[in-house]
Design a protein around this motif. Structure first.
Motif, PDB file in Angstrom:
ATOM      1  N   GLY A  40     -22.068   3.279  10.292  1.00 38.11           N
ATOM      2  CA  GLY A  40     -22.522   1.996  10.001  1.00 38.11           C
ATOM      3  C   GLY A  40     -21.653   0.884  10.586  1.00 38.11           C
ATOM      4  O   GLY A  40     -20.514   1.043  10.460  1.00 38.11           O
ATOM      5  N   TRP A  41     -22.420  -0.097  10.951  1.00 37.12           N
ATOM      6  CA  TRP A  41     -21.784  -1.293  11.276  1.00 37.12           C
ATOM      7  C   TRP A  41     -21.070  -2.091  10.082  1.00 37.12           C
ATOM      8  O   TRP A  41     -21.644  -1.962   9.210  1.00 37.12           O
ATOM      9  CB  TRP A  41     -22.626  -2.151  12.243  1.00 37.12           C
ATOM     10  N   PRO A  42     -19.958  -2.504  10.238  1.00 36.21           N
ATOM     11  CA  PRO A  42     -19.244  -2.930   9.176  1.00 36.21           C
ATOM     12  C   PRO A  42     -20.011  -4.410   8.581  1.00 36.21           C
ATOM     13  O   PRO A  42     -19.927  -4.731   7.494  1.00 36.21           O
ATOM     14  CB  PRO A  42     -17.784  -3.292   9.688  1.00 36.21           C
ATOM     15  N   SER A  43     -20.603  -5.084   9.481  1.00 30.58           N
ATOM     16  CA  SER A  43     -21.068  -6.401   9.053  1.00 30.58           C
ATOM     17  C   SER A  43     -22.647  -6.327   8.961  1.00 30.58           C
ATOM     18  O   SER A  43     -23.393  -7.460   8.472  1.00 30.58           O
ATOM     19  CB  SER A  43     -20.823  -7.541   9.953  1.00 30.58           C
ATOM     20  N   ILE A  44     -23.559  -5.456   9.364  1.00 29.70           N
ATOM     21  CA  ILE A  44     -24.894  -5.470   9.279  1.00 29.70           C
ATOM     22  C   ILE A  44     -25.208  -4.186   8.590  1.00 29.70           C
ATOM     23  O   ILE A  44     -24.820  -3.136   8.509  1.00 29.70           O
ATOM     24  CB  ILE A  44     -25.390  -5.564  10.693  1.00 29.70           C
ATOM     25  N   HIS A  45     -26.544  -3.971   8.006  1.00 34.94           N
ATOM     26  CA  HIS A  45     -27.039  -2.859   7.506  1.00 34.94           C
ATOM     27  C   HIS A  45     -28.518  -2.370   7.983  1.00 34.94           C
ATOM     28  O   HIS A  45     -29.340  -2.764   7.467  1.00 34.94           O
ATOM     29  CB  HIS A  45     -27.272  -2.966   6.160  1.00 34.94           C
ATOM     30  N   PRO A  46     -28.381  -2.004   9.261  1.00 32.52           N
ATOM     31  CA  PRO A  46     -29.720  -1.758   9.816  1.00 32.52           C
ATOM     32  C   PRO A  46     -30.512  -0.325   9.255  1.00 32.52           C
ATOM     33  O   PRO A  46     -29.321   0.274   8.751  1.00 32.52           O
ATOM     34  CB  PRO A  46     -29.437  -1.359  11.320  1.00 32.52           C
ATOM     35  N   PRO A  47     -31.695  -0.115   9.293  1.00 32.23           N
ATOM     36  CA  PRO A  47     -32.149   0.938   8.583  1.00 32.23           C
ATOM     37  C   PRO A  47     -31.809   2.249   9.628  1.00 32.23           C
ATOM     38  O   PRO A  47     -31.337   2.007  10.911  1.00 32.23           O
ATOM     39  CB  PRO A  47     -33.676   0.864   8.940  1.00 32.23           C
ATOM     40  N   PRO A  48     -31.602   3.500   9.161  1.00 38.01           N
ATOM     41  CA  PRO A  48     -31.216   4.751   9.949  1.00 38.01           C
ATOM     42  C   PRO A  48     -32.309   4.353  11.311  1.00 38.01           C
ATOM     43  O   PRO A  48     -33.505   4.431  11.309  1.00 38.01           O
ATOM     44  CB  PRO A  48     -31.449   5.899   9.068  1.00 38.01           C
ATOM     45  N   MET A  95     -27.282   8.579   3.468  1.00 37.94           N
ATOM     46  CA  MET A  95     -28.653   8.390   3.611  1.00 37.94           C
ATOM     47  C   MET A  95     -29.077   9.132   4.873  1.00 37.94           C
ATOM     48  O   MET A  95     -30.209   9.562   4.715  1.00 37.94           O
ATOM     49  CB  MET A  95     -29.160   6.729   3.903  1.00 37.94           C
ATOM     50  N   VAL A  96     -28.435   8.989   5.957  1.00 39.14           N
ATOM     51  CA  VAL A  96     -28.868   9.791   7.214  1.00 39.14           C
ATOM     52  C   VAL A  96     -28.929  11.228   6.856  1.00 39.14           C
ATOM     53  O   VAL A  96     -30.170  11.600   7.500  1.00 39.14           O
ATOM     54  CB  VAL A  96     -27.918   9.643   8.295  1.00 39.14           C
ATOM     55  N   LEU A  97     -28.033  12.139   6.294  1.00 34.05           N
ATOM     56  CA  LEU A  97     -28.031  13.163   5.969  1.00 34.05           C
ATOM     57  C   LEU A  97     -29.166  13.745   5.130  1.00 34.05           C
ATOM     58  O   LEU A  97     -29.661  14.717   4.916  1.00 34.05           O
ATOM     59  CB  LEU A  97     -26.625  13.757   5.553  1.00 34.05           C
ATOM     60  N   GLU A  98     -29.273  12.801   4.017  1.00 38.91           N
ATOM     61  CA  GLU A  98     -30.296  13.080   3.184  1.00 38.91           C
ATOM     62  C   GLU A  98     -31.725  12.896   3.727  1.00 38.91           C
ATOM     63  O   GLU A  98     -32.475  13.963   3.554  1.00 38.91           O
ATOM     64  CB  GLU A  98     -30.412  12.023   2.195  1.00 38.91           C
ATOM     65  N   LEU A  99     -32.036  12.275   4.779  1.00 35.43           N
ATOM     66  CA  LEU A  99     -33.219  12.422   5.423  1.00 35.43           C
ATOM     67  C   LEU A  99     -33.203  13.412   6.242  1.00 35.43           C
ATOM     68  O   LEU A  99     -34.241  14.214   6.432  1.00 35.43           O
ATOM     69  CB  LEU A  99     -33.274  10.842   6.157  1.00 35.43           C
ATOM     70  N   GLU A 100     -32.279  13.909   7.037  1.00 36.21           N
ATOM     71  CA  GLU A 100     -32.136  14.972   7.700  1.00 36.21           C
ATOM     72  C   GLU A 100     -32.562  16.183   6.957  1.00 36.21           C
ATOM     73  O   GLU A 100     -32.853  17.301   7.461  1.00 36.21           O
ATOM     74  CB  GLU A 100     -30.848  15.008   8.608  1.00 36.21           C
ATOM     75  N   VAL A 107     -28.181  22.064   5.125  1.00 37.56           N
ATOM     76  CA  VAL A 107     -27.444  21.052   5.694  1.00 37.56           C
ATOM     77  C   VAL A 107     -26.058  21.367   5.474  1.00 37.56           C
ATOM     78  O   VAL A 107     -25.650  21.936   4.139  1.00 37.56           O
ATOM     79  CB  VAL A 107     -27.529  19.666   5.149  1.00 37.56           C
ATOM     80  N   VAL A 108     -25.041  21.497   6.251  1.00 37.38           N
ATOM     81  CA  VAL A 108     -23.517  21.773   6.224  1.00 37.38           C
ATOM     82  C   VAL A 108     -22.783  20.649   6.471  1.00 37.38           C
ATOM     83  O   VAL A 108     -22.876  19.912   7.309  1.00 37.38           O
ATOM     84  CB  VAL A 108     -23.387  22.972   7.096  1.00 37.38           C
ATOM     85  N   VAL A 109     -21.726  20.470   5.499  1.00 38.77           N
ATOM     86  CA  VAL A 109     -20.951  19.494   5.652  1.00 38.77           C
ATOM     87  C   VAL A 109     -19.399  19.916   5.217  1.00 38.77           C
ATOM     88  O   VAL A 109     -19.257  20.899   4.510  1.00 38.77           O
ATOM     89  CB  VAL A 109     -21.153  18.194   4.624  1.00 38.77           C
ATOM     90  N   GLY A 110     -18.308  19.081   5.662  1.00 35.99           N
ATOM     91  CA  GLY A 110     -17.172  19.550   5.342  1.00 35.99           C
ATOM     92  C   GLY A 110     -16.673  18.840   3.737  1.00 35.99           C
ATOM     93  O   GLY A 110     -17.685  17.941   3.434  1.00 35.99           O
ATOM     94  N   TYR A 132     -28.787  15.046  -4.143  1.00 40.86           N
ATOM     95  CA  TYR A 132     -30.169  14.461  -3.449  1.00 40.86           C
ATOM     96  C   TYR A 132     -30.898  15.275  -2.335  1.00 40.86           C
ATOM     97  O   TYR A 132     -31.742  14.807  -1.872  1.00 40.86           O
ATOM     98  CB  TYR A 132     -29.822  13.157  -3.189  1.00 40.86           C
ATOM     99  N   GLY A 133     -30.071  16.192  -1.752  1.00 41.32           N
ATOM    100  CA  GLY A 133     -30.772  17.019  -0.530  1.00 41.32           C
ATOM    101  C   GLY A 133     -31.908  17.671  -0.911  1.00 41.32           C
ATOM    102  O   GLY A 133     -32.000  18.206  -1.837  1.00 41.32           O
ATOM    103  N   HIS A 134     -32.790  17.746   0.331  1.00 42.03           N
ATOM    104  CA  HIS A 134     -34.057  18.347  -0.006  1.00 42.03           C
ATOM    105  C   HIS A 134     -34.089  19.799   0.452  1.00 42.03           C
ATOM    106  O   HIS A 134     -35.341  20.535   0.478  1.00 42.03           O
ATOM    107  CB  HIS A 134     -35.236  17.489   0.832  1.00 42.03           C
TER     108      HIS A 134
END
Length: 292
Positions: A40-48, A95-100, A107-110, A132-134
């Motif tokens: 994420g950019w520090p000053s804006i919050h664009p949608p994924p 949010m990105v990984l939740e959508l994925e 889904v695998v994460v460290g 929250y993962g699907h």
């Protein structure tokens, strides 16, 4: 088309371990592997969405490309024949990984990524996805090259049925035994464990033990019929639930639990047992949500 295994990549040692685990699982499952990097950019919050990296962000592009190139190199060492794709997305990794997870088989994460507070035992991305993962979420932690059985936390709840199915499937593709551990005590609600298992409660211990054994047998029998190639050890233990499962994880290659078991508060999406395993297990942990 088979759903791919998705792995979150941020360049941390923990995420690179996750890439190797995800590649191995993709090979065993015969599906593709998707490497996802989100920021994420520090000053804006664009949608994924796809990262709009222009010339002024050349340094960011170079960093991201290098991160994904290293992740892909690690993955191809383990899975040279697997179809591997990359995705760079602007947005909060949670949010990105939740959508994925909506279009993934796993889904695998460290357990820990870059940033955050060093004293935390588990990164926020892993906890959020587990709740929250699907699809099933596998958090890589513990020993570097774990061996042993797949450990299944059996609670007999309807919500835990998918965890049982996942554990049998993982044991099958890994060629591993399955240790199905059901922990019981004399508390009427398993979610509300006290500091011990008081012996002075007026209960019929033998009858209670028989009921818990019946629950364990009824939970496993249909899946043993479906997966006859999986050797299953049914273990019934009278103890405190969380410490018993954490102790059993010492000798396991993977621990599997439902997101929520019996008891607890209805509004909670992640139960105390799955949280304890995520934070303290000695091997990787898969959390599987029940039917919604």
């Amino acid at each position: 088309m088979a759903k791919p295994v998705v792995v979150g990549v941020d360049g941390s040692p923990s995420s690179l371990d996750a890439v190797e685990t995800a590649a191995h699982d993709a090979v065993l499952s015969g599906v593709g592997l998707r490497l996802v990097h989100a920021f994420g950019w520090p000053s804006i919050h664009p949608p994924p969405g796809r990262a709009p990296l222009g010339p002024c962000q050349g340094g960011v592009r170079e960093l991201v490309d290098g991160t994904l190139a290293e992740a892909e190199r690690r993955a191809r060492e383990i899975a040279p024949r697997v179809d591997i794709t990359r995705e760079v997305t602007v947005g909060e990794p949670l949010m990105v990984l939740e959508l994925e997870s909506r279009t993934a088989s796993l889904v695998v994460v460290g357990s820990r990524g870059l940033g955050g507070f060093g004293s935390l035992l588990l990164g926020s991305t892993a906890v959020h996805l587990a709740a929250y993962g699907h699809c099933p979420v596998l958090v890589v932690r513990g020993r570097p090259t774990p061996t042993g059985p797949v450990l299944l936390a059996v609670d007999g709840s309807p919500a835990g049925e998918r965890a049982v199915e996942f554990a049998f499937a993982e044991a099958s593709i890994r060629g591993a035994d399955l240790l199905a551990l059901h922990v019981w005590n004399t508390w009427s609600e398993r979610a509300y464990e006290g500091p011990g298992d008081p012996l002075n409660l007026v209960v019929d211990i033998d009858r209670l033990r028989e009921e818990e054994q019946r629950l364990l047998d009824e939970t496993l029998s249909p899946w043993q019929t479906r997966y006859p190639q999986v050797a299953v050890e049914r273990r019934l233990v009278r103890s405190r639930i969380r410490p018993a499962l954490i102790e059993a994880s010492h000798d396991a290659q993977l621990a599997v639990a439902g997101a929520r078991g019996r008891g607890g508060f209805t509004g909670l999406l992640l139960g105390s047992v799955s949280q304890a395993l995520l934070h303290h297990a000695h091997c990787s942990v898969a959390v599987v949500r029940g039917k919604e």
